[in-house]
Write an enzyme that holds these catalytic residues in place. Sequence first.
Site, PDB file in Angstrom:
ATOM      1  N   GLY A   1       0.808  -1.221   0.000  1.00  0.00           N
ATOM      2  CA  GLY A   1       0.000   0.000   0.000  1.00  0.00           C
ATOM      3  C   GLY A   1       0.838   1.266   0.000  1.00  0.00           C
ATOM      4  O   GLY A   1       2.017   1.241  -0.326  1.00  0.00           O
TER       5      GLY A   1
ATOM      6  N   GLY B   1       9.329  -4.972  -8.536  1.00  0.00           N
ATOM      7  CA  GLY B   1      10.215  -3.889  -8.955  1.00  0.00           C
ATOM      8  C   GLY B   1      11.680  -4.240  -8.734  1.00  0.00           C
ATOM      9  O   GLY B   1      12.033  -4.914  -7.762  1.00  0.00           O
ATOM     10  N   LYS B   2      12.513  -3.732  -9.638  1.00  0.00           N
ATOM     11  CA  LYS B   2      13.958  -3.948  -9.502  1.00  0.00           C
ATOM     12  C   LYS B   2      14.557  -3.129  -8.368  1.00  0.00           C
ATOM     13  O   LYS B   2      15.708  -3.311  -8.013  1.00  0.00           O
ATOM     14  CB  LYS B   2      14.658  -3.546 -10.802  1.00  0.00           C
TER      15      LYS B   2
ATOM     16  N   GLY C   1       5.532   4.678  -8.748  1.00  0.00           N
ATOM     17  CA  GLY C   1       6.304   3.443  -8.957  1.00  0.00           C
ATOM     18  C   GLY C   1       5.389   2.229  -8.954  1.00  0.00           C
ATOM     19  O   GLY C   1       5.445   1.375  -9.849  1.00  0.00           O
ATOM     20  N   HIS C   2       4.508   2.165  -7.938  1.00  0.00           N
ATOM     21  CA  HIS C   2       3.557   1.035  -7.891  1.00  0.00           C
ATOM     22  C   HIS C   2       2.652   1.044  -9.125  1.00  0.00           C
ATOM     23  O   HIS C   2       2.346   0.002  -9.692  1.00  0.00           O
ATOM     24  CB  HIS C   2       2.648   1.138  -6.661  1.00  0.00           C
TER      25      HIS C   2
END
Length: 279
Positions: free
Chosen positions: A27, A144-145, A32-33
């Site tokens: 959350g 994500g990286k 980015g999310h």
Amino acid sequence: MKIISSIDELRDQLRGQLRTAFVPTMGNLHEGHLSLMRLARKHGDPVVASIFVNRLQFGPNEDFDKYPRTFQADVEKLEKEGVYVLFAPTEKDLYPEPQEYRVRPPDDLGNILEGEFRPGFFVGVTTVVLKLFSCVQPRVAVFGKKDYQQLMIVRNMAKQFALPTEIIAADTYRAEDGLALSSRNGYLSEAERAEAPALYQLLNEVAGEVRAGHLDVFELERHAMAKLAARGWKPDYISIRKRADLQPPSAGDIAKGEALVVVAAAKLGATRLIDNLEI
Ligand code: PAF
């Protein structure tokens, strides 16, 4: 978007879906999310997101209680991204009894870098990810990286357990000044926020030195840590590693062009930031 907290209801809702693309989160969603949601959409349909602040992956002195919870704002963002189901279990839904069965990543990957500084972190992550996968049964899942070691550990877990879920890596989403977006950036004061991009700048400097043929990895790391400390940070590690297994490269590995990544974690004031850069 359907918001579902119970595992049984989730299973009913997703029954028969063979191409589900899943994005697990804790959350406090930022761009980015949302970029992970968009990538998920390219790889499957429907897109399912989860929000669950997973107690198992927080150490006793970490920020579980104060971790930012912004559920309503998150729901609005996910709705705009066309997410089909938000799985938002309570602790009782996901852990109705103490979670005694846990997934333990191998020590040489799970106990280094983040695992060294956050004991138990990866056991908590892999345990909840396996459980979420078991609930959602996705064909693909996006990570994500930015959490480079987490991505590798989850990918290896999926492979070793022959999970029917392909792990997709998403590039790190950065602010214009280079700072990797993270929910924990919200803890930074104005002055710290202005200083925070220095971490990524330093990663670029280290990567530049390696590309220029500087082979003394230890010296590069020591120098980078000292530089960060001189700016008032408390670095946990800045380390050049092999992308394949996150082990330190030998001079021979570097000379023969082994793919590398420089990974870093450091505290700025009370906030611990992590970042990395593939070289
Ligand atoms: O990266 C995260 O946000 C968390 O570690 C994850 C993968 C959602 C598991 O709790």
